[in-house]
Scaffold this motif. Structure first.
Motif, short mmCIF file in Angstrom:
data_model
loop_
_atom_site.label_atom_id
_atom_site.label_comp_id
_atom_site.label_asym_id
_atom_site.label_seq_id
_atom_site.Cartn_x
_atom_site.Cartn_y
_atom_site.Cartn_z
N ILE A 100 1.06 -1.14 -0.17
CA ILE A 100 -0.09 0.33 0.27
C ILE A 100 0.77 1.25 0.00
N GLU A 101 2.17 1.19 0.53
CA GLU A 101 2.76 1.98 0.78
C GLU A 101 3.63 2.46 -0.89
N GLN A 102 3.54 1.49 -1.52
CA GLN A 102 4.26 1.70 -2.79
C GLN A 102 3.09 1.92 -3.28
N VAL A 103 1.74 2.02 -3.08
CA VAL A 103 0.70 2.59 -3.93
C VAL A 103 0.64 4.17 -3.84
N GLN A 104 0.68 4.44 -2.89
CA GLN A 104 0.51 6.04 -1.86
C GLN A 104 1.68 6.70 -2.67
N THR A 105 3.30 6.10 -2.80
CA THR A 105 4.23 7.10 -3.48
C THR A 105 4.25 6.86 -5.17
N VAL A 106 3.23 5.88 -5.25
CA VAL A 106 2.99 6.04 -6.89
C VAL A 106 2.11 7.33 -7.28
N MET A 107 0.37 7.31 -6.13
CA MET A 107 -0.30 8.12 -6.58
C MET A 107 0.24 10.26 -6.41
N ARG A 108 1.12 9.76 -5.28
CA ARG A 108 1.76 11.50 -4.90
C ARG A 108 2.57 11.74 -5.79
N ILE A 109 3.49 11.01 -6.59
CA ILE A 109 4.44 11.56 -7.76
C ILE A 109 3.32 11.58 -8.84
#
Length: 479
Positions: A45-54
């Motif tokens: 989930i943290e990687q999904v959050q990173t993708v969305m933030r970028i």
């Protein structure tokens, strides 16, 4: 974008060469294909959050994708966007037998949930025909149903809570572990939102005890109208089947040649009516069904003698779509919903449209809740045939609207039916849809161009209708 993503994520989950991107170019509606700019395969989930933030920082659109079995182009990527695959989110995290629920990741296959809890005497009720492959996250995004949705409901009736990641990378809980949550019903809003409002990363689903017994009545009719009337008569009699499906003659013949389920190929239509419950309940309701269908003009009634025969009857229905591959190079699967009383009239209307467009149609559908799946058979190798098929499909959607129905039941709008949204909804309602979208996605980055048309698009589509498919003033440059 590649540099920005690889700066914070493992390099091997950021795909950007053509060969690596090719598997993501379409979903189950393979007539439409586009290579994404980048595909990312996060595992946490943290990687999904990173993708969305970028992506939010760079104003880059994102299309979330599950198993890619959708039939409306909802997971069609964007040439200048990121394709966010949730294929690695494939674990069942928890099974709570006390509260009859399971916590699963969005990439878990629909059927895998029932397989996981089978030894506990439990199962997950919604069962799309693609359940062996489709993912539960995609089921939520499209509000999928299946052959047992008449009694047990669609996805929206069988989930309790969602974890989502917002367009700017925030993690939210939608719904709760309690029976109800205060405030607006955001869980229902998120279900069927087709990836326009957030990225689903965790789902709590309801589990049900397996019924003591289930039997299927396979009922043949020499007339389509009699079969349609029988559906209404079964419901009117107060019988609530677990499933009530219908196939017309072309679908029966193609399916029987493929699966050998014992379908009567001389019938104009067949009904599959499943009753489940205790032995006494099933015995009583099966006899009531037999009486109702005989009174409605059935030419033959067969009752499954055991679970093996019951499974065979359903195997034919669930294999009806792939069976079309034996009789046509391509098929276009439509999805509209109508009131049960209009079944016969709409089927006859589809037959008239088939003659008008010069294309064969096989009808397979959830008769109990009026959810039609006409399969338009065509050959994409013939110039102009896909375009004619699309026009035919649009006409079927508008036929459903004419009879008080809607343009989709469980496949979603995606790109396939976006023009027919202009027919179903007036300007004021479309403006409200856009207002909801803006509340969740202020930059319109989540799956843009899908499900909800712009007013400009509707104006253009309306002009096409007025001018019989020809653009008005064709010499003018278009945006």
């Amino acid at each position: 974008m590649v540099a920005a993503l690889q700066a914070e994520l493992p390099h091997d989950i950021v795909l950007h060469d053509d060969e690596s991107l090719r598997p993501f170019e379409c979903d189950g509606l393979s007539a439409y294909r586009t290579l994404p700019m980048i595909a990312v395969l996060p595992a946490t989930i943290e990687q999904v959050q990173t993708v969305m933030r970028i992506c939010y920082e760079y104003d880059t659109p994102v299309v979330a994708r599950g198993a890619g079995t959708g039939l409306s182009g909802g997971a069609l990527p964007l040439e200048r966007g990121v394709l966010l695959s949730l294929a690695k989110f494939n674990r069942i995290l928890d099974v709570d037998t006390d509260n009859l629920r399971a916590t699963v990741q969005p990439g878990v296959r629909n059927l895998a949930i029932s397989q996981e809890v089978d030894h506990l005497g439990l199962y997950y009720a919604p069962d799309p025909s693609s359940q062996i492959a489709c993912s539960i996250g995609g089921n939520v995004a499209e509000n999928s149903g299946g052959v047992h949705c008449l009694k047990y409901g669609l996805t929206t009736h069988n989930i309790i809570k969602l974890e989502i990641v917002t367009v700017d990378g925030e993690r939210l809980t939608i719904g709760s572990d309690a029976l109800d949550s205060p405030g607006y019903d955001l869980l229902a809003l998120m279900t069927g939102s087709e990836g326009l409002l957030g990225v689903i990363v965790e789902i709590v689903v309801k589990l049900l005890p397996k019924p003591e017994l289930a039997q299927v009545a396979m009922v043949a009719f020499d007339d389509v109208r009699a079969a349609g009337d029988a559906v209404a008569n079964i419901i009117k009699a107060g019988i609530v089947p677990a499933g009530l499906e219908m196939l017309d003659s072309p679908a029966i013949i193609a399916t029987e040649e493929f699966v050998h389920a014992g379908y009567p190929t001389e019938a104009a239509a067949i009904l599959l009516c499943e009753i489940d419950g205790t032995e006494a309940e099933v015995a009583e309701d099966i006899e009531r069904v037999r009486q109702v269908v005989n009174d409605s003009g059935a030419s033959d009634v067969r009752i499954s003698k055991n679970d093996g025969e019951r499974a065979l009857f359903w195997a034919g229905r669930k294999a009806a779509f792939p069976a079309m591959g034996r009789i046509s190079p391509d098929y276009y699967c439509m999805d509209g919903t109508i009131p049960r009383k209009a079944l016969a009239d709409v089927l006859i209307g589809i037959g008239e449209l088939s003659k008008k467009y010069g294309q064969r149609v096989a009808n397979v559908f959830h008769a109990g809740d009026g959810n039609l799946h006409p399969l338009i058979l065509y050959d994409a190798n013939n110039p102009g045939e896909l375009e004619r098929t699309e026009e035919f499909g649009g006409a079927i959607c508008e036929l459903c609207l004419k009879h008080g129905g809607t343009i989709t039941g469980e496949h979603g709008v995606g790109v396939e039916k976006i023009d027919q949204m202009c027919v179903q909804f007036p300007k004021a309602e479309l403006l409200q849809f856009h207002a909801v979208k803006a509340a969740f996605d202020d930059k319109t980055l989540l799956n843009p161009g899908k499900a909800v048309p712009t007013l400009h698009r509707c104006a253009e589509f309306g002009a096409m209708h007025v001018h019989h498919g020809e653009m008005p003033f064709p010499e003018l440059e278009r945006l």
